[in-house]
Design an enzyme around this catalytic site. Structure first.
Site, PDB file in Angstrom:
ATOM      1  N   HIS A   1       0.580 -11.907   2.066  1.00  0.00           N
ATOM      2  CA  HIS A   1      -0.653 -10.948   1.287  1.00  0.00           C
ATOM      3  C   HIS A   1      -1.364 -12.178   0.133  1.00  0.00           C
ATOM      4  O   HIS A   1      -2.673 -11.511   0.095  1.00  0.00           O
ATOM      5  CB  HIS A   1      -0.472  -9.810   0.722  1.00  0.00           C
ATOM      6  CG  HIS A   1      -0.924  -9.064   0.813  1.00  0.00           C
ATOM      7  ND1 HIS A   1      -0.510  -7.353   0.554  1.00  0.00           N
ATOM      8  CD2 HIS A   1      -2.609  -9.102   0.523  1.00  0.00           C
ATOM      9  CE1 HIS A   1      -1.903  -6.681   0.432  1.00  0.00           C
ATOM     10  NE2 HIS A   1      -2.956  -7.780   0.463  1.00  0.00           N
TER      11      HIS A   1
ATOM     12  N   LYS B   1       1.626  -7.024   5.887  1.00  0.00           N
ATOM     13  CA  LYS B   1       1.507  -8.518   4.920  1.00  0.00           C
ATOM     14  C   LYS B   1       2.923  -8.125   4.231  1.00  0.00           C
ATOM     15  O   LYS B   1       3.304  -6.964   4.047  1.00  0.00           O
ATOM     16  CB  LYS B   1       0.473  -7.938   4.258  1.00  0.00           C
ATOM     17  CG  LYS B   1      -1.432  -7.991   5.073  1.00  0.00           C
ATOM     18  CD  LYS B   1      -2.721  -7.819   4.227  1.00  0.00           C
ATOM     19  CE  LYS B   1      -3.545  -6.976   4.587  1.00  0.00           C
ATOM     20  NZ  LYS B   1      -3.755  -5.671   4.346  1.00  0.00           N
TER      21      LYS B   1
ATOM     22  N   TYR C   1       1.017  -1.420   0.215  1.00  0.00           N
ATOM     23  CA  TYR C   1      -0.211   0.163  -0.020  1.00  0.00           C
ATOM     24  C   TYR C   1       1.030   1.123  -0.269  1.00  0.00           C
ATOM     25  O   TYR C   1       0.159   2.616  -0.356  1.00  0.00           O
ATOM     26  CB  TYR C   1      -1.087  -0.212   1.207  1.00  0.00           C
ATOM     27  CG  TYR C   1      -2.092  -1.334   1.909  1.00  0.00           C
ATOM     28  CD1 TYR C   1      -2.296  -1.916   0.062  1.00  0.00           C
ATOM     29  CD2 TYR C   1      -2.566  -1.590   3.018  1.00  0.00           C
ATOM     30  CE1 TYR C   1      -3.136  -3.014   0.203  1.00  0.00           C
ATOM     31  CE2 TYR C   1      -3.118  -2.270   2.322  1.00  0.00           C
ATOM     32  CZ  TYR C   1      -3.913  -3.466   1.526  1.00  0.00           C
ATOM     33  OH  TYR C   1      -4.771  -4.533   1.726  1.00  0.00           O
TER      34      TYR C   1
HETATM   35  N1  LIG Z   1      -5.587  -8.854   1.635  1.00  0.00           N
HETATM   36  C1  LIG Z   1      -5.868  -7.849   0.279  1.00  0.00           C
HETATM   37  O1  LIG Z   1      -5.695  -9.011   0.040  1.00  0.00           O
HETATM   38  C2  LIG Z   1      -6.627  -6.836   0.041  1.00  0.00           C
HETATM   39  C3  LIG Z   1      -7.045  -6.201  -0.224  1.00  0.00           C
HETATM   40  C4  LIG Z   1      -7.458  -4.960  -0.698  1.00  0.00           C
HETATM   41  C5  LIG Z   1      -8.359  -4.435   0.521  1.00  0.00           C
HETATM   42  N2  LIG Z   1      -7.915  -4.946   2.024  1.00  0.00           N
HETATM   43  C6  LIG Z   1      -8.189  -4.330   2.940  1.00  0.00           C
HETATM   44  O2  LIG Z   1      -9.493  -4.061   3.069  1.00  0.00           O
HETATM   45  C7  LIG Z   1      -9.588  -2.897   4.064  1.00  0.00           C
HETATM   46  C8  LIG Z   1     -10.806  -2.517   2.909  1.00  0.00           C
HETATM   47  O3  LIG Z   1     -11.235  -3.165   1.316  1.00  0.00           O
HETATM   48  P1  LIG Z   1     -11.670  -1.871   0.453  1.00  0.00           P
HETATM   49  O4  LIG Z   1     -10.234  -0.131   1.166  1.00  0.00           O
HETATM   50  O5  LIG Z   1     -10.633  -2.652  -0.981  1.00  0.00           O
HETATM   51  O6  LIG Z   1     -13.099  -0.860   0.416  1.00  0.00           O
HETATM   52  P2  LIG Z   1     -13.890  -1.524   0.997  1.00  0.00           P
HETATM   53  O7  LIG Z   1     -13.695  -0.674   2.414  1.00  0.00           O
HETATM   54  O8  LIG Z   1     -15.252  -2.107   0.551  1.00  0.00           O
HETATM   55  O9  LIG Z   1     -14.639   0.925   0.449  1.00  0.00           O
HETATM   56  C9  LIG Z   1     -13.219   1.348   0.291  1.00  0.00           C
HETATM   57  C10 LIG Z   1     -13.983   3.039  -0.382  1.00  0.00           C
HETATM   58  O10 LIG Z   1     -15.762   3.388  -0.220  1.00  0.00           O
HETATM   59  C11 LIG Z   1     -15.539   4.235  -0.178  1.00  0.00           C
HETATM   60  N3  LIG Z   1     -16.342   4.378   1.688  1.00  0.00           N
HETATM   61  C12 LIG Z   1     -16.024   4.076   2.408  1.00  0.00           C
HETATM   62  N4  LIG Z   1     -17.315   4.698   3.730  1.00  0.00           N
HETATM   63  C13 LIG Z   1     -18.128   5.374   2.489  1.00  0.00           C
HETATM   64  C14 LIG Z   1     -19.128   5.706   3.286  1.00  0.00           C
HETATM   65  N5  LIG Z   1     -19.102   5.884   4.599  1.00  0.00           N
HETATM   66  N6  LIG Z   1     -19.923   6.188   2.105  1.00  0.00           N
HETATM   67  C15 LIG Z   1     -19.579   5.833   0.527  1.00  0.00           C
HETATM   68  N7  LIG Z   1     -18.529   5.005   0.739  1.00  0.00           N
HETATM   69  C16 LIG Z   1     -17.898   5.097   1.589  1.00  0.00           C
HETATM   70  C17 LIG Z   1     -14.538   5.166   0.136  1.00  0.00           C
HETATM   71  O11 LIG Z   1     -13.642   6.315  -0.231  1.00  0.00           O
HETATM   72  P3  LIG Z   1     -13.267   7.153   0.919  1.00  0.00           P
HETATM   73  O12 LIG Z   1     -12.196   6.987   1.373  1.00  0.00           O
HETATM   74  O13 LIG Z   1     -13.120   8.375  -0.049  1.00  0.00           O
HETATM   75  O14 LIG Z   1     -14.265   7.552   2.266  1.00  0.00           O
HETATM   76  C18 LIG Z   1     -13.118   3.776  -0.761  1.00  0.00           C
HETATM   77  O15 LIG Z   1     -13.481   4.499  -2.250  1.00  0.00           O
HETATM   78  C19 LIG Z   1      -8.729  -2.308   2.433  1.00  0.00           C
HETATM   79  O16 LIG Z   1      -8.792  -0.602   2.463  1.00  0.00           O
HETATM   80  C20 LIG Z   1      -7.100  -3.091   3.080  1.00  0.00           C
HETATM   81  O17 LIG Z   1      -6.701  -2.876   4.283  1.00  0.00           O
HETATM   82  C21 LIG Z   1      -7.279  -6.372   2.102  1.00  0.00           C
END
Ligand SMILES: NC(=O)c1ccc[n+]([C@@H]2O[C@H](COP(=O)([O-])OP(=O)(O)OC[C@H]3O[C@@H](n4cnc5c(N)ncnc54)[C@H](OP(=O)(O)O)[C@@H]3O)[C@@H](O)[C@H]2O)c1
Length: 278
Positions: A114, A81, A56
């Site tokens: 990861h 990770k 990240y």
């Molecule tokens: N292990 C893996 O392979 C892997 C893969 C992907 C992610 N992850 C981890 O999981 C975490 C979460 O997953 P993610 O970041 O992919 O997706 P997510 O949490 O499902 O969604 C994040 C998105 O939603 C928006 N958002 C957040 N709260 C909101 C709300 N209340 N209303 C409207 N939009 C909202 C955010 O924008 P804004 O920031 O503009 O609010 C961002 O664009 C990651 O940050 C990471 O730490 C791990």
């Protein structure tokens, strides 16, 4: 069922470590002020768990945010990770040192493989077991491991992973994998719980949001916790970081949990762990 109490509540991992079931994701939060603010705002709000990764490219900012907050390091559950190109025994040990260095910390709470890089993840796991035995990390786990990856790893592992972090939302439930992990005491954790922001505008979420006087995001995040799944919603906006955590003053009925389960269509928004090329 695990009881869900408040933003600082924890689930117990199989080694006895308590992991906060609610945390902040920082994927795509830019290093520097953006991620520093997100971490500080989340800690101010009561979050006690931050999920980052070397790939990240924001571990420096995460560490700065932790130091600039009023919350003591030992009260925060910090996760990172090992990235795919760093897998293998020696490279994983180096990658861990580099992550700690960037974070400015002397231990991690959880370190994850990861992705299950073919031909490498077993050696990577040996290195992570070694780090655990050296007490440099309080818990160890994997991410994006399907059942066959876990079975293969468990054939040689000394230590059963404590966590499996997977894409998880109402369009991708993978209940069989979740059940497999529960049966082996591997804590399931959701990434992209809000389908990377795509949950908005979907009828069932809107209906449940109206019924419970909550937002779609809050409905889905609460569903994660009631399924026994740890969740780490990402936002870099203060109002959303606060709102996403306001899920401890209501409970979805069992029928509504089932209703959300029934939306499953095995749809991924991220890469497929059985077929990735990075
Ligand atoms: N292990 C893996 O392979 C892997 C893969 C992907 C992610 N992850 C981890 O999981 C975490 C979460 O997953 P993610 O970041 O992919 O997706 P997510 O949490 O499902 O969604 C994040 C998105 O939603 C928006 N958002 C957040 N709260 C909101 C709300 N209340 N209303 C409207 N939009 C909202 C955010 O924008 P804004 O920031 O503009 O609010 C961002 O664009 C990651 O940050 C990471 O730490 C791990």
């Amino acid at each position: 069922m695990n009881s869900i109490t408040d933003i600082k509540g924890t689930f117990r991992l199989h080694n006895g470590v308590r992991m906060p079931y609610f945390g902040l994701g920082v994927y795509l939060s830019e290093d520097g002020q953006e991620v520093i603010n997100a971490v500080k705002w989340s800690l101010e709000t009561g979050y006690r768990h931050i999920d980052t990764a070397s790939v990240y490219d924001n571990e420096k900012g995460v560490g700065a945010g932790i130091r600039e907050s009023d919350v003591p390091r030992e009260d925060i559950f910090v996760v990172s990770k090992v990235w795919n190109s760093d897998q293998g025994f020696e490279k994983t040990l180096n990658a861990f040192d580099q992550s700690l260095d960037r974070l400015g910390l002397d231990y991690l709470d959880l370190y994850l493989v990861h992705w299950p890089v073919s031909g490498k993840y077993k050696d990577t796991w040996k290195a992570i077991e070694y780090l655990y035995e050296q007490k440099r990390v309080r818990a160890i786990g994997v991410s994006n491991f399907m059942q066959h990856h876990l079975e293969d790893l468990l054939n040689t592992a000394k230590i059963v992973p404590m966590v499996n972090q997977m894409e998880f939302h109402p369009y991708l439930v993978q209940q069989d994998l979740l059940d497999f992990c529960v049966a082996r005491n591997i804590q399931y954790e959701a990434w992209s719980p809000m389908m990377q922001g795509r949950i908005f505008g979907i009828d069932t979420f809107n209906e449940l949001a109206a019924k419970y006087n909550k937002t779609s995001a809050q409905i889905v995040l609460r569903w994660n916790l009631q399924k026994g799944v740890i969740t780490i919603p990402k936002s870099s906006k203060r109002d959303r970081i606060v709102a996403n955590s306001e899920i401890f003053d209501f409970e979805l009925s069992p029928e509504d949990v089932a209703n959300l389960d029934s939306l499953d269509k095995s749809q991924r928004f991220g890469p497929d762990p059985n077929n990735f090329d990075f």
